[in-house]
Design a protein around this motif. Structure first.
Motif, PDB file in Angstrom:
ATOM      1  N   LEU A   1       0.824  -1.204   0.000  1.00 27.42           N
ATOM      2  CA  LEU A   1       0.000   0.000   0.000  1.00 27.42           C
ATOM      3  C   LEU A   1       0.860   1.256   0.000  1.00 27.42           C
ATOM      4  CD1 LEU A   1      -2.800  -1.141   2.462  1.00 27.42           C
ATOM      5  CD2 LEU A   1      -3.093  -0.617   0.041  1.00 27.42           C
ATOM      6  N   PHE A   2       1.981   1.223   0.690  1.00 30.29           N
ATOM      7  CA  PHE A   2       2.879   2.383   0.680  1.00 30.29           C
ATOM      8  C   PHE A   2       3.590   2.528  -0.659  1.00 30.29           C
ATOM      9  CE2 PHE A   2       1.907   2.836   5.018  1.00 30.29           C
ATOM     10  CZ  PHE A   2       2.385   4.062   5.438  1.00 30.29           C
ATOM     11  N   SER A   3       3.908   1.418  -1.284  1.00 26.58           N
ATOM     12  CA  SER A   3       4.571   1.501  -2.599  1.00 26.58           C
ATOM     13  C   SER A   3       3.658   2.173  -3.619  1.00 26.58           C
ATOM     14  CB  SER A   3       4.974   0.104  -3.078  1.00 26.58           C
ATOM     15  OG  SER A   3       3.834  -0.671  -3.428  1.00 26.58           O
ATOM     16  N   ARG A   4       2.346   1.993  -3.465  1.00 29.77           N
ATOM     17  CA  ARG A   4       1.411   2.660  -4.368  1.00 29.77           C
ATOM     18  C   ARG A   4       1.452   4.173  -4.214  1.00 29.77           C
ATOM     19  NH1 ARG A   4      -4.086  -1.036  -3.682  1.00 29.77           N
ATOM     20  NH2 ARG A   4      -3.164  -3.046  -4.276  1.00 29.77           N
ATOM     21  N   GLN A   5       1.903   4.633  -3.050  1.00 29.40           N
ATOM     22  CA  GLN A   5       2.052   6.068  -2.806  1.00 29.40           C
ATOM     23  C   GLN A   5       3.470   6.556  -3.097  1.00 29.40           C
ATOM     24  OE1 GLN A   5      -0.397   8.062  -2.076  1.00 29.40           O
ATOM     25  NE2 GLN A   5      -2.008   6.611  -1.537  1.00 29.40           N
ATOM     26  N   GLY A   6       4.292   5.665  -3.646  1.00 29.33           N
ATOM     27  CA  GLY A   6       5.666   6.034  -3.968  1.00 29.33           C
ATOM     28  C   GLY A   6       6.586   6.025  -2.767  1.00 29.33           C
ATOM     29  N   ILE A   7       6.203   5.333  -1.699  1.00 31.13           N
ATOM     30  CA  ILE A   7       7.006   5.275  -0.484  1.00 31.13           C
ATOM     31  C   ILE A   7       7.516   3.857  -0.288  1.00 31.13           C
ATOM     32  CG2 ILE A   7       7.024   5.629   2.021  1.00 31.13           C
ATOM     33  CD1 ILE A   7       4.624   7.521   1.629  1.00 31.13           C
ATOM     34  N   THR A   8       8.813   3.710  -0.216  1.00 28.91           N
ATOM     35  CA  THR A   8       9.416   2.387  -0.034  1.00 28.91           C
ATOM     36  C   THR A   8       9.694   2.142   1.442  1.00 28.91           C
ATOM     37  OG1 THR A   8      10.450   2.481  -2.221  1.00 28.91           O
ATOM     38  CG2 THR A   8      11.361   0.901  -0.631  1.00 28.91           C
ATOM     39  N   LEU A   9       9.141   1.059   1.965  1.00 26.02           N
ATOM     40  CA  LEU A   9       9.391   0.668   3.349  1.00 26.02           C
ATOM     41  C   LEU A   9      10.319  -0.528   3.352  1.00 26.02           C
ATOM     42  CD1 LEU A   9       5.800   0.892   4.893  1.00 26.02           C
ATOM     43  CD2 LEU A   9       7.574   2.647   4.836  1.00 26.02           C
ATOM     44  N   THR A  10      11.335  -0.496   4.199  1.00 21.86           N
ATOM     45  CA  THR A  10      12.282  -1.612   4.269  1.00 21.86           C
ATOM     46  C   THR A  10      11.968  -2.465   5.497  1.00 21.86           C
ATOM     47  OG1 THR A  10      13.855  -0.108   5.334  1.00 21.86           O
ATOM     48  CG2 THR A  10      14.081  -0.455   2.959  1.00 21.86           C
ATOM     49  N   ASP A  11      12.557  -2.137   6.606  1.00 23.68           N
ATOM     50  CA  ASP A  11      12.333  -2.929   7.822  1.00 23.68           C
ATOM     51  C   ASP A  11      10.984  -2.599   8.445  1.00 23.68           C
ATOM     52  OD1 ASP A  11      14.827  -4.059   7.512  1.00 23.68           O
ATOM     53  OD2 ASP A  11      15.810  -2.550   8.762  1.00 23.68           O
ATOM     54  N   ILE A  12      10.188  -3.621   8.692  1.00 18.11           N
ATOM     55  CA  ILE A  12       8.899  -3.467   9.373  1.00 18.11           C
ATOM     56  C   ILE A  12       8.890  -4.422  10.553  1.00 18.11           C
ATOM     57  CG2 ILE A  12       6.388  -3.630   9.185  1.00 18.11           C
ATOM     58  CD1 ILE A  12       6.613  -3.085   6.229  1.00 18.11           C
TER      59      ILE A  12
ATOM     60  N   HIS B   1       1.153  12.622   2.430  1.00 20.81           N
ATOM     61  CA  HIS B   1       1.149  14.067   2.691  1.00 20.81           C
ATOM     62  C   HIS B   1       2.357  14.457   3.537  1.00 20.81           C
ATOM     63  CE1 HIS B   1      -2.777  14.744   0.944  1.00 20.81           C
ATOM     64  NE2 HIS B   1      -3.343  13.848   1.735  1.00 20.81           N
ATOM     65  N   LEU B   2       2.667  13.649   4.546  1.00 20.14           N
ATOM     66  CA  LEU B   2       3.795  13.959   5.421  1.00 20.14           C
ATOM     67  C   LEU B   2       5.128  13.839   4.680  1.00 20.14           C
ATOM     68  CD1 LEU B   2       2.662  12.120   8.696  1.00 20.14           C
ATOM     69  CD2 LEU B   2       2.484  14.565   8.176  1.00 20.14           C
ATOM     70  N   VAL B   3       5.294  12.759   3.947  1.00 19.04           N
ATOM     71  CA  VAL B   3       6.558  12.528   3.243  1.00 19.04           C
ATOM     72  C   VAL B   3       6.812  13.605   2.195  1.00 19.04           C
ATOM     73  CG1 VAL B   3       7.760  10.943   1.674  1.00 19.04           C
ATOM     74  CG2 VAL B   3       6.582  10.053   3.706  1.00 19.04           C
ATOM     75  N   HIS B   4       5.786  13.983   1.466  1.00 21.65           N
ATOM     76  CA  HIS B   4       5.947  15.015   0.441  1.00 21.65           C
ATOM     77  C   HIS B   4       6.247  16.378   1.051  1.00 21.65           C
ATOM     78  CE1 HIS B   4       3.330  12.355  -2.379  1.00 21.65           C
ATOM     79  NE2 HIS B   4       4.582  11.964  -2.320  1.00 21.65           N
ATOM     80  N   ALA B   5       5.909  16.543   2.344  1.00 21.75           N
ATOM     81  CA  ALA B   5       6.173  17.819   3.026  1.00 21.75           C
ATOM     82  C   ALA B   5       7.529  17.841   3.718  1.00 21.75           C
ATOM     83  CB  ALA B   5       5.068  18.089   4.047  1.00 21.75           C
ATOM     84  N   GLY B   6       8.273  16.747   3.655  1.00 23.06           N
ATOM     85  CA  GLY B   6       9.616  16.743   4.230  1.00 23.06           C
ATOM     86  C   GLY B   6       9.806  15.853   5.436  1.00 23.06           C
ATOM     87  N   TYR B   7       8.778  15.120   5.831  1.00 19.46           N
ATOM     88  CA  TYR B   7       8.934  14.155   6.928  1.00 19.46           C
ATOM     89  C   TYR B   7       9.563  12.875   6.388  1.00 19.46           C
ATOM     90  CZ  TYR B   7       5.714  17.011   9.760  1.00 19.46           C
ATOM     91  OH  TYR B   7       5.115  18.027  10.471  1.00 19.46           O
ATOM     92  N   ARG B   8      10.343  12.229   7.232  1.00 15.60           N
ATOM     93  CA  ARG B   8      10.952  10.950   6.866  1.00 15.60           C
ATOM     94  C   ARG B   8      10.390   9.831   7.726  1.00 15.60           C
ATOM     95  NH1 ARG B   8      17.481  12.129   6.077  1.00 15.60           N
ATOM     96  NH2 ARG B   8      17.271  13.584   4.311  1.00 15.60           N
ATOM     97  N   VAL B   9      10.150   8.689   7.096  1.00 11.07           N
ATOM     98  CA  VAL B   9       9.707   7.516   7.846  1.00 11.07           C
ATOM     99  C   VAL B   9      10.910   6.949   8.595  1.00 11.07           C
ATOM    100  CG1 VAL B   9       8.739   5.193   7.710  1.00 11.07           C
ATOM    101  CG2 VAL B   9       7.919   6.988   6.145  1.00 11.07           C
ATOM    102  N   LYS B  10      10.810   6.889   9.914  1.00 14.68           N
ATOM    103  CA  LYS B  10      11.917   6.394  10.732  1.00 14.68           C
ATOM    104  C   LYS B  10      11.677   4.985  11.269  1.00 14.68           C
ATOM    105  CE  LYS B  10      14.984   8.565  11.517  1.00 14.68           C
ATOM    106  NZ  LYS B  10      16.246   8.763  10.770  1.00 14.68           N
TER     107      LYS B  10
END
Length: 465
Positions: free
Chosen positions: A130-141, A431-440
């Motif tokens: 679901l995140f990849s559909r938003q252009g966000i790559t998640l590695t470790d979960i 919305h957060l990632v495009h505004a400059g937030y990073r997934v930690k």
């Protein structure tokens, strides 16, 4: 009508679960297709996905990746079919014997045929996709989970009298209003499990069992509660319920009436409490009432609270804004560690509940009511609390889009988002990632083991550079 341990609103129909509909709005049925199919993967709802020779997608109940199956199609639509297994030709190593005898009939647990480790893997992949559909790559979960049995501390049981006069007690079948009569439910906590047999026996003695709509069960650390949805008063049956409550030592309440039911307690109004343990601090007790939201899995909820405190490195003086605060599930633990917490809720009654819970635990938590779906209200709120060190979000299934859009305009150093719907989480995270937030950090919390439902916790940090 308020409900004990109220569920969050159901997610909208996706077109890939429930009853498939033809373009005319009527479901077509057929059982003619017996060609073997190869299951390629699991859909988000846990069904196996295969394709016919001509490329049409087929969703197969209780089928696992790698299995070859013969199926019977029970619903068809222009773009996909829904089917069930007629014959299992090859078996996945991940397949296990379901622990419940009602599996496949009851609609409650739809993944008991898949081993627990594979269930967790599947849920991580759902979030990742679901995140990849938003252009966000998640590695470790990461993951949070509890025992695979005896974890559910609240449940709603349907009651129905069949044409032969037999009273049924149980859960609904999948995608159906049909009631499945259950003898036991292995995922219920033991205190509720032990009530099933005496409840069934009691229902068989009632003069007017058709006046019972459903029964809600809740177990806290010290109390078991039985709430009866009574459509019409019946004094003789009320006496039987009272005797049941005394014999089983449970708290009994009745929602009485059809259109606007009122809650009546058989004895004094009980004090219902949620207990939260904190490392290095006295345990907290949070009072709640029927209708307040309460997580179904206490051990997983406890771990989620600890995870949020760890991620935020909560310390004295830290300014934290807790939105969709509920009864104070996150607000009070963060305040107990020393943070300066401001809790916000859309429901005014919950604002009062947080204040009461803060007082009983001798904590300072400020609170207010606000419409957290209204962009104007949210913008004003974040402007007023622009000095916050972090924002905690725990929204309902519809998500927190207005807040995440506002956080793009009013950034804070950290955001923790707790979600019960990964699709709306992915939308809001974009919305957060495009505004400059990073997934930690990302963690899947398996609140509902053996089902396709999941909770996700995410930590975002704002990159001021």
């Amino acid at each position: 009508m308020a409900m004990l341990g109220k569920r969050r609103p159901a997610r909208p129909a996706s077109g890939h679960s429930g009853l498939a509909r033809s373009p005319s709005g009527k479901a077509h049925t057929t059982s003619e297709d017996t060609s073997p199919l190869q299951i390629e993967r699991l859909a988000h709802d846990g069904r196996g996905v295969a394709h016919t020779a001509n490329g049409k997608t087929v969703f197969v109940d209780q089928a696992l990746p790698g299995e070859q199956v013969e199926v019977a199609v029970h619903l068809t639509r222009k773009r996909f079919d829904e089917a069930h297994i007629k014959s299992l030709l090859t078996t996945s190593e991940q397949r296990v014997t379901p622990l419940c005898p009602h599996f496949g009939h009851c609609g409650g647990c739809d993944l008991q045929h898949l081993n627990v480790a594979a269930q967790l893997t599947h849920k991580r992949e759902v979030v990742r996709e679901l995140f990849s559909r938003q252009g966000i790559t998640l590695t470790d979960i990461g993951s949070i989970h509890s025992s695979d049995q005896g974890y559910r501390r609240r449940a709603r049981l349907g009651v129905k009298v069949d044409s032969q006069g037999n009273t049924r007690l149980g859960f609904r079948a999948a995608h159906s209003h049909r009631l499945v009569d259950i003898e036991r439910c292995p995922v219920l906590v033991d205190a509720l499990q032990q009530l099933l047999t005496p409840l069934r026996a009691l229902l068989g003695t009632l003069d007017a069992p058709r006046q019972v709509g459903h029964i809600e069960l809740l177990a806290t650390a010290t109390t078991q509660v039985v709430l009866v949805r009574q459509l019409k008063a019946h004094p003789h049956d009320a006496a039987r319920w009272q005797a049941f409550a005394e014999q089983q030592q449970v708290v009994l309440g009745t929602w009485l009436g059809r259109e606007t039911p009122a809650l009546h307690w058989n004895d004094a109004v009980p004090v219902l409490e949620e207990t939260l343990a904190l490392d290095g601090h006295p345990p907290l007790t949070l009072a709640f009432s029927p209708g307040d939201f309460l997580q179904v899995n206490a051990p997983v909820n406890q771990q989620m609270v600890a995870q949020v405190i760890q991620w935020l490195a909560v310390k004295p003086g830290q300014k934290l804004l807790d939105l969709f605060a509920g009864i104070g599930n996150f607000s009070l633990p963060m305040a107990a560690v020393g943070a300066d917490v401001h809790a916000v809720e859309g429901n005014p009654a919950m604002v009062g509940r947080i204040a009461t819970n803060a007082q009983r635990n001798q904590l300072m938590v400020s609170g207010q009511q606000a419409d957290l779906a209204d962009p104007f209200s949210v913008n004003a709120l974040l402007t007023e609390h622009r000095a916050s060190d972090a924002v905690v979000l725990d929204p309902p299934r519809s998500g927190a889009e207005a807040i995440c859009q506002a956080l793009a305009r009013h950034p804070v150093p950290k955001v923790v988002y707790i979600s019960c719907d990964p699709a709306t989480l992915a939308r809001d995270a974009a919305h957060l990632v495009h505004a400059g937030y990073r997934v930690k950090q990302v963690v899947v919390a398996d609140m509902f083991l053996h089902t396709a439902h999941l909770e996700t916790l995410m930590l975002f940090e704002f990159d001021a550079g």
